[in-house]
Design a protein around this motif. Structure first.
Motif, PDB file in Angstrom:
ATOM      1  N   GLU A  58      65.375  69.979  66.764  1.00 35.45           N
ATOM      2  CA  GLU A  58      66.068  69.284  65.476  1.00 35.45           C
ATOM      3  C   GLU A  58      65.342  70.406  64.339  1.00 35.45           C
ATOM      4  O   GLU A  58      64.410  70.512  64.002  1.00 35.45           O
ATOM      5  CB  GLU A  58      65.395  67.903  64.464  1.00 35.45           C
ATOM      6  N   VAL A  59      66.776  71.508  63.802  1.00 33.29           N
ATOM      7  CA  VAL A  59      66.819  72.084  62.622  1.00 33.29           C
ATOM      8  C   VAL A  59      67.214  71.628  61.465  1.00 33.29           C
ATOM      9  O   VAL A  59      68.803  71.335  61.898  1.00 33.29           O
ATOM     10  CB  VAL A  59      66.761  73.126  63.130  1.00 33.29           C
ATOM     11  N   TYR A  60      67.075  72.873  60.239  1.00 31.57           N
ATOM     12  CA  TYR A  60      67.600  71.768  58.692  1.00 31.57           C
ATOM     13  C   TYR A  60      68.772  73.213  59.556  1.00 31.57           C
ATOM     14  O   TYR A  60      68.736  74.759  59.879  1.00 31.57           O
ATOM     15  CB  TYR A  60      66.915  72.615  57.920  1.00 31.57           C
ATOM     16  N   GLU A  61      69.974  72.903  58.505  1.00 34.61           N
ATOM     17  CA  GLU A  61      71.015  73.518  58.426  1.00 34.61           C
ATOM     18  C   GLU A  61      70.573  74.347  57.485  1.00 34.61           C
ATOM     19  O   GLU A  61      70.239  74.272  56.156  1.00 34.61           O
ATOM     20  CB  GLU A  61      72.286  72.852  58.131  1.00 34.61           C
ATOM     21  N   TYR A  62      71.271  75.315  56.852  1.00 33.03           N
ATOM     22  CA  TYR A  62      71.460  76.083  55.988  1.00 33.03           C
ATOM     23  C   TYR A  62      71.331  76.441  54.679  1.00 33.03           C
ATOM     24  O   TYR A  62      70.662  76.008  53.609  1.00 33.03           O
ATOM     25  CB  TYR A  62      72.041  77.764  56.315  1.00 33.03           C
ATOM     26  N   ASP A  63      72.487  75.615  55.202  1.00 35.60           N
ATOM     27  CA  ASP A  63      73.178  75.131  53.381  1.00 35.60           C
ATOM     28  C   ASP A  63      72.254  73.568  52.364  1.00 35.60           C
ATOM     29  O   ASP A  63      71.851  73.195  51.446  1.00 35.60           O
ATOM     30  CB  ASP A  63      74.712  74.733  53.127  1.00 35.60           C
ATOM     31  N   TYR A  64      71.516  73.115  53.520  1.00 36.50           N
ATOM     32  CA  TYR A  64      71.010  72.163  52.550  1.00 36.50           C
ATOM     33  C   TYR A  64      69.282  72.450  52.543  1.00 36.50           C
ATOM     34  O   TYR A  64      68.172  71.273  52.491  1.00 36.50           O
ATOM     35  CB  TYR A  64      70.521  70.848  53.861  1.00 36.50           C
ATOM     36  N   VAL A  65      68.890  73.288  53.133  1.00 38.87           N
ATOM     37  CA  VAL A  65      67.464  73.689  52.028  1.00 38.87           C
ATOM     38  C   VAL A  65      66.887  74.462  51.221  1.00 38.87           C
ATOM     39  O   VAL A  65      68.590  75.149  50.778  1.00 38.87           O
ATOM     40  CB  VAL A  65      66.494  74.902  53.503  1.00 38.87           C
ATOM     41  N   ASP A  66      65.947  74.050  50.593  1.00 43.27           N
ATOM     42  CA  ASP A  66      65.994  74.282  49.247  1.00 43.27           C
ATOM     43  C   ASP A  66      65.324  76.090  49.024  1.00 43.27           C
ATOM     44  O   ASP A  66      66.697  76.324  48.042  1.00 43.27           O
ATOM     45  CB  ASP A  66      64.350  73.651  48.684  1.00 43.27           C
ATOM     46  N   ASP A  67      64.754  76.782  50.229  1.00 47.62           N
ATOM     47  CA  ASP A  67      64.740  78.324  48.923  1.00 47.62           C
ATOM     48  C   ASP A  67      65.245  78.520  50.758  1.00 47.62           C
ATOM     49  O   ASP A  67      64.932  78.770  51.871  1.00 47.62           O
ATOM     50  CB  ASP A  67      63.287  78.802  50.071  1.00 47.62           C
ATOM     51  N   LYS A  68      66.483  79.322  50.863  1.00 45.41           N
ATOM     52  CA  LYS A  68      66.353  79.244  52.010  1.00 45.41           C
ATOM     53  C   LYS A  68      66.200  80.986  52.719  1.00 45.41           C
ATOM     54  O   LYS A  68      65.074  81.755  52.030  1.00 45.41           O
ATOM     55  CB  LYS A  68      68.219  80.169  51.792  1.00 45.41           C
TER      56      LYS A  68
END
Length: 147
Positions: free
Chosen positions: A43-53
């Motif tokens: 599982e990894v986070y999508e770019y648009d959903y993280v606080d600090d890109k």
């Protein structure tokens, strides 16, 4: 009776929306094959959903410069006039290293391979964060090939 049905439907719709938003924050990627020959997922986070890109060293313009300076147009594709943009996805891990580079939308095999080579050799990025905690983030990037 109608009010109860409407409230029930509203609650079900709201729960559905909230659960789809929560699951949209991460995606499951294939990251290899185990000893038994089964695919390994993570599982990894999508770019648009993280606080600090995640950030390429020097920012977006430095990333474009890196791609332009590192790209080696395959000679056969160049001579045949093959052009286009190879769209790839990759993961920026919690240590800033690039992994799991894959082609999402390719142009031609040699151009696709070159795009993967370029992105795989990128320097370490500043990793992404959620609530101050480092997380792996999936990034999408296009590598252009024009004569």
């Amino acid at each position: 009776m109608k009010a109860h049905i409407i409230l029930f439907l509203f609650g079900a719709i709201t729960a559905s929306i909230l659960s789809s938003e929560a699951s949209a924050q991460t995606c499951r990627i294939t990251s290899g094959v185990n000893a038994n020959g089964r695919l390994v997922y993570r599982e990894v986070y999508e770019y648009d959903y993280v606080d600090d890109k995640p950030q390429f060293p020097g920012g977006g313009s430095a990333l474009l410069n890196y791609i332009n300076e590192t790209r080696r147009y395959p000679a056969d594709a160049y001579s045949r006039g093959i052009e286009g943009r190879v769209t790839c996805a990759f993961v920026i891990n919690t240590d800033g290293k690039v992994s799991d580079v894959t082609v999402l939308r390719g142009v031609e095999q040699t151009l696709n391979k070159e795009a993967v080579r370029i992105l795989s050799k990128m320097p370490d990025w500043t990793p992404g964060k959620i609530d101050g905690q480092l997380v792996p983030v999936r990034v999408i990037c296009a590598v252009p090939f024009r004569k």
